[in-house]
Structure formats: structure tokens, C-alpha cells
Design an enzyme around this catalytic site. Structure first.
Site, mmCIF file in Angstrom:
data_model
loop_
_atom_site.group_PDB
_atom_site.id
_atom_site.type_symbol
_atom_site.label_atom_id
_atom_site.label_comp_id
_atom_site.label_asym_id
_atom_site.label_seq_id
_atom_site.Cartn_x
_atom_site.Cartn_y
_atom_site.Cartn_z
ATOM 1 C CE LYS A 118 -4.324 0.766 0.243
ATOM 2 N NZ LYS A 118 -5.297 -0.095 -0.481
HETATM 3 P P1 NAD Z 1 -12.917 7.079 -3.521
HETATM 4 O O1 NAD Z 1 -12.118 8.609 -2.819
HETATM 5 O O2 NAD Z 1 -13.674 7.179 -4.645
HETATM 6 O O3 NAD Z 1 -14.278 7.537 -2.372
HETATM 7 C C1 NAD Z 1 -14.203 7.633 -1.016
HETATM 8 C C2 NAD Z 1 -15.556 8.108 -0.558
HETATM 9 O O4 NAD Z 1 -15.602 8.328 0.797
HETATM 10 C C3 NAD Z 1 -16.031 9.582 -1.156
HETATM 11 O O5 NAD Z 1 -17.122 9.624 -1.444
HETATM 12 C C4 NAD Z 1 -15.741 10.596 0.223
HETATM 13 O O6 NAD Z 1 -16.267 11.861 0.229
HETATM 14 C C5 NAD Z 1 -16.377 9.753 1.297
HETATM 15 N N1 NAD Z 1 -15.617 9.838 2.472
HETATM 16 C C6 NAD Z 1 -14.269 9.993 2.864
HETATM 17 N N2 NAD Z 1 -14.257 10.191 4.241
HETATM 18 C C7 NAD Z 1 -15.409 10.123 4.718
HETATM 19 C C8 NAD Z 1 -16.146 10.343 6.024
HETATM 20 N N3 NAD Z 1 -15.583 10.500 6.886
HETATM 21 N N4 NAD Z 1 -17.489 9.976 5.993
HETATM 22 C C9 NAD Z 1 -18.295 9.743 5.306
HETATM 23 N N5 NAD Z 1 -17.692 9.690 3.552
HETATM 24 C C10 NAD Z 1 -16.449 9.807 3.725
HETATM 25 O O7 NAD Z 1 -12.276 5.888 -2.812
HETATM 26 P P2 NAD Z 1 -12.522 4.540 -2.819
HETATM 27 O O8 NAD Z 1 -11.583 4.026 -4.015
HETATM 28 O O9 NAD Z 1 -14.109 4.179 -3.227
HETATM 29 O O10 NAD Z 1 -12.291 3.857 -1.549
HETATM 30 C C11 NAD Z 1 -13.174 3.621 -0.611
HETATM 31 C C12 NAD Z 1 -12.739 2.536 0.443
HETATM 32 O O11 NAD Z 1 -12.697 1.422 -0.165
HETATM 33 C C13 NAD Z 1 -11.122 2.844 0.867
HETATM 34 O O12 NAD Z 1 -11.169 2.234 2.249
HETATM 35 C C14 NAD Z 1 -10.275 1.894 0.065
HETATM 36 O O13 NAD Z 1 -9.062 1.610 0.865
HETATM 37 C C15 NAD Z 1 -11.309 0.795 -0.099
HETATM 38 N N6 NAD Z 1 -11.147 0.149 -1.409
HETATM 39 C C16 NAD Z 1 -11.154 0.592 -2.627
HETATM 40 C C17 NAD Z 1 -10.926 -0.211 -3.669
HETATM 41 C C18 NAD Z 1 -10.843 0.211 -4.942
HETATM 42 O O14 NAD Z 1 -10.765 -0.200 -5.930
HETATM 43 N N7 NAD Z 1 -11.086 1.734 -5.315
HETATM 44 C C19 NAD Z 1 -10.718 -1.665 -3.433
HETATM 45 C C20 NAD Z 1 -10.417 -2.042 -2.377
HETATM 46 C C21 NAD Z 1 -10.780 -1.209 -1.041
#
Ligand code: NAD
Length: 428
Positions: A118
Site C-alpha cells: 500500500k
Molecule cells: P474514493 O475516494 O473514490 O471514495 C471515498 C468516498 O468516501 C468519497 O465519497 C468520500 O467523500 C467519502 N468519505 C471520505 N471520508 C468520509 C467520511 N469521514 N465520512 C463519510 N464519507 C467519507 O475512494 P474509494 O476507492 O471508493 O475507496 C473507499 C474505500 O474502499 C477505502 O477504504 C479504500 O481503501 C477501499 N477500497 C477501494 C478499492 C478500489 O478499487 N477503489 C478496492 C478495495 C478497497
């Protein structure tokens, strides 16, 4: 290492933070069920490599700023390390180390030939222009050149990074090599070797896992009322997939707060709005609520798809859902896990539930290496097969050992990595 008098305890190492301790504590809960030798378990408590770099960037104002960047590689025993890159003001070595550990178990649980990594840059991406983000990404990639590669460590998108970020990383790496190297990153645009289903993969995978769990529990997914925290790549797509399967999404939230309507929200229009405005700020339809209120809404399925540490000892007692699905990494604390288990609320754990992303990333890497590309239906079907297989193993281990789905998922992952470490032995 920590148990001998000649080595420092990990409590003194730089990545030792509360989130990292959560990852290690979860590991310690699972290890007794995983049948791995003590020496092997000890090795897995530590990342293989932790890198901090400084990224000087020329800002649009003409001034320069230096952003700290991180990359942690936890285990390369099964193959190259794999993991996302996030841009966020909270990025730290400890956060990256914890997330890298979880990536190792996730890849192993899904039987992908990868270990966990990561990385990220500590910055405020919403305060930066596209040109600044491009310069930051290119410099960060340059600083990481000695440590990444298609057979060494393969980055992917995470919070606040996307297809464009991956395109800049791929271009920077390729320019240094002198030829196109699409297999250096996954989650890149289709025009440069991306996978047709990667963008939707994590959110779609979350809902595939929810659907499998509903089947096992005898629930009809189309009758469930769902709340989704996080409305980005994972949460936004998961909300849409839930609606596509007939479920009602009654609440969503992003960093600007939550929106609630017990009659159901118009997810396609809200997604379009969030895309255009970069958030749901200013969205007027439905009742505006705080993030804390959203988590405590009366619903059937609560999807956590924002960030780590959202359900903890203080709010776990107040949740009014019947099941939790972890789309985000590490959203539930150890204390909350214990409360939820006592309350009989099943938690579909992150390393299983959000594994759709890394699984389709693996498909993307294989396609790039073979220069042979598959269609959307084929990828979706292969993903469902992988997730269902992992889900069934986790469910079986959980039932057989009488442990939570989280511990069962960790046991399944740790067993794979432990067996590989055992077979390879200790070098030199
Ligand atoms: P992203 O940046 O596209 O979306 C994150 C979302 O969470 C946004 O809508 C943001 O406004 C919101 N957010 C941030 N802080 C917040 C809070 N305190 N309260 C409520 N909403 C909040 O990111 P993503 O890629 O969707 O990732 C989200 C999670 O999923 C992370 O933990 C990431 O590690 C995990 N993840 C992502 C992927 C991927 O393929 N993108 C894969 C596995 C895990």
C-alpha cells in the site's frame, strides 16, 4: 524477532500505530486457527519493506511544496506485491503498513499470486489542481522507481486516485524504461491496457458478496433496505448495483455528510451529481443528516465504503442494521467487532468483501502480460466465481471453528501465505 533479546520490539518501529496494531491484533486472533509455525507467524507480523520519499512539486502559484510519500510492501512470498495508492491528509507509514498487511491476506484468500502493498502521498487532493496532481503523481512514481515493477510491486487506485492517476504513473514508468509497460499499474484507462470491468469491480464485488451472504442467511436481496457510507468508486458503484438488484438504498454519505430518504434515493441522478460536483455537497433532495446519524439509521444492510475506523466501541451498540458489509478497508475496530458479534450482527469482512478490485486488477495484469483482452461478461463471470469460492471457504471455516467471518477470512489467507513461506524456507 520481537521475542528475542537481540532485536527491538515492533513497538519501537516507525509503522507501529493504532491502525497497524489493529491489523496485528486481528492476525494474532486468527493465527491459532491457521496452523502455521511460530517462526512463520513472527515473520508475517512485519512488512518486508517500508519506504518514505519526499516529493517536491511546483505548485500553480509558482511556489514549491514537498509532499511525503509512502510505500509499504508486506510480503512477496507468493509473487509481486499489489496495492493501492491513496492521496489523503492522513496518509502515514503506519496506515500504509496496516493496509499492506490486509492486502496480503486478501490476495491469498482469493488465491491470487500476489502479496500485499500500500502507498500514498500525504496531501489534500481536493485543494490541488489537476496539473498539480499530475506533477505530484509523476514525481512520486519517479521516487518509487527502484521499488516498483510488473514483477516487483504493482500500484492501483485507492482513495482520491483514479484511472487518470494510473495513466500518469504508467507513462512515467514507461518513459524511464523506453517502451510501454501497461502491466506496471492496474486500474488504468482501457485505451492503455486497462480492463473493461476494473472501474466497477470493487463495488460490484461488494454486492456479489452481499448476495451470497443473503442466500446463506435465507434473505432476499431485493427486499433489503440498504445504507451506504462513502459515495466514491466503491460506495457509488455498490449503491447502483444494489438498486440494480432491486434493493432499496435509503441512505448514502460522502465527506460532505449524509442524505436519507426512507422511500429510497435516486442513485443514478445522485451519482451524476457527485461526478459533476466532486461530492454530494449542495444536493437538496431527501433529508440531510450527519455521517454519525447515517451509520445509526434503521436498515437491513449497512455498507461501509468510505474509510477506516468508522464503527468503534462508542457507536457499535447503537447500530440498527442486521448486517454490515465492509467495502472500505479497516472500517470496524476490534472493540466494535466484539460488540457486533455479541449482538449477532454478521460483518462481511473487508478482505473478502472488497476483494473484487484486486481480483479484476489481477485479471488486468494477466491480460497486459499476455497482450490478450477479455470482454466484460467474461470478467464479471470470472470475478463472481472467485468471490463465491472465497466466500464459501470463509463460511465453512467460520462454521467449523465457531469463529467470526473476519477471523475465518484471515485464517484462510494466512494458511496460504504460511504454506508458501514454509515451502520456500528461510533465506539464506
Ligand atoms: P474514493 O475516494 O473514490 O471514495 C471515498 C468516498 O468516501 C468519497 O465519497 C468520500 O467523500 C467519502 N468519505 C471520505 N471520508 C468520509 C467520511 N469521514 N465520512 C463519510 N464519507 C467519507 O475512494 P474509494 O476507492 O471508493 O475507496 C473507499 C474505500 O474502499 C477505502 O477504504 C479504500 O481503501 C477501499 N477500497 C477501494 C478499492 C478500489 O478499487 N477503489 C478496492 C478495495 C478497497
Amino acid at each position: 524477532m520481537a521475542s528475542t533479546e537481540h532485536a527491538p520490539s515492533y513497538a519501537h518501529l516507525e509503522f507501529d500505530t493504532p491502525l497497524y496494531r489493529t491489523a496485528v491484533a486481528q492476525f494474532d486472533q486468527a493465527v491459532p486457527y491457521a496452523d502455521v509455525a511460530d517462526g512463520v507467524a513472527e515473520r508475517l507480523r512485519y512488512p518486508e519493506r517500508s519506504v518514505i520519499v519526499g516529493c517536491p512539486v511546483r505548485l500553480d502559484s509558482g511556489q514549491r511544496a514537498v509532499f511525503p510519500g509512502y510505500r509499504v510492501q508486506h510480503s512477496s512470498v507468493l509473487g509481486p506485491t499489489k496495492g493501492g495508492v491513496r492521496y489523503d491528509p492522513h496518509v502515514s507509514l503506519g496506515e500504509c503498513a496496516a493496509l499492506a498487511v490486509w492486502m496480503t491476506w486478501k490476495c491469498a484468500l482469493l488465491r491470487l499470486p500476489y502479496g500485499g502493498a500500500k502507498g500514498g502521498v500525504r496531501c489534500d487532493p481536493r485543494a490541488m489542481s489537476r496539473a498539480e496532481l499530475e506533477r505530484l503523481t509523476r514525481r512520486f512514481t519517479s521516487e518509487l522507481l527502484p521499488f516498483i515493477g510488473p514483477q516487483e510491486d504493482i500500484p492501483a487506485p485507492d482513495m482520491a486516485t483514479n484511472e487518470q492517476t494510473m495513466a500518469w504513473m504508467m507513462d512515467t514508468y514507461s518513459m524511464q524504461r523506453g517502451h510501454a509497460v501497461p502491466e506496471i499499474v492496474t486500474g488504468k484507462p482501457i485505451s492503455i491496457g486497462g480492463s473493461v470491468f476494473r472501474h466497477e469491480a470493487t463495488g460490484a464485488g461488494v454486492v456479489m458478496v452481499i448476495a451470497r451472504a443473503c442466500e446463506r442467511l435465507g434473505w432476499r436481496l431485493s427486499e433489503q433496505r440498504c445504507v451506504v457510507q462513502g459515495f466514491g468508486n466503491v460506495g457509488g458503484i455498490a449503491a447502483q448495483e444494489l438498486v440494480d438488484r432491486g434493493a432499496l438504498v435509503i441512505g448514502v454519505a460522502d465527506h460532505s455528510g449524509g442524505v436519507w430518504d426512507p422511500a429510497g434515493l435516486d442513485i443514478p441522478t445522485m451519482s451524476q451529481y457527485a461526478l459533476e460536483h466532486r461530492s454530494l455537497e449542495g444536493w437538496e433532495v431527501g433529508t440531510r443528516i450527519s455521517n454519525e446519524e447515517l451509520l445509526e439509521l434503521d436498515c437491513d444492510i449497512l455498507v461501509l465504503a468510505a474509510r477506516e475506523d468508522q464503527i468503534h466501541g462508542d457507536n457499535a451498540h447503537r447500530l440498527r442494521c442486521r448486517m454490515i458489509a465492509e467495502g472500505a478497508n479497516g472500517p470496524t475496530s476490534l472493540e466494535a467487532d466484539a460488540v457486533l458479534r455479541e449482538r449477532g450482527i454478521p460483518v462481511l469482512p473487508d478482505i473478502l468483501t472488497n476483494a473484487g478490485g484486486v481480483t479484476v486488477s489481477y485479471f488486468e495484469w494477466v491480460q497486459d502480460l499476455g497482450r490478450l483482452f477479455w470482454g466484460r461478461d467474461e470478467i464479471r463471470a470470472k470475478l463472481a466465481e472467485k468471490l463465491n469460492d472465497a466466500f464459501d471457504r470463509v463460511w465453512e471455516i467460520g462454521g467449523e471453528k465457531g469463529i467470526s467471518l473476519r477471523t475465518a477470512a484471515l485464517v484462510a489467507g494466512i494458511r496460504e501465505v504460511g504454506a508458501a513461506l514454509d515451502a520456500r524456507g528461510l533465506y539464506p
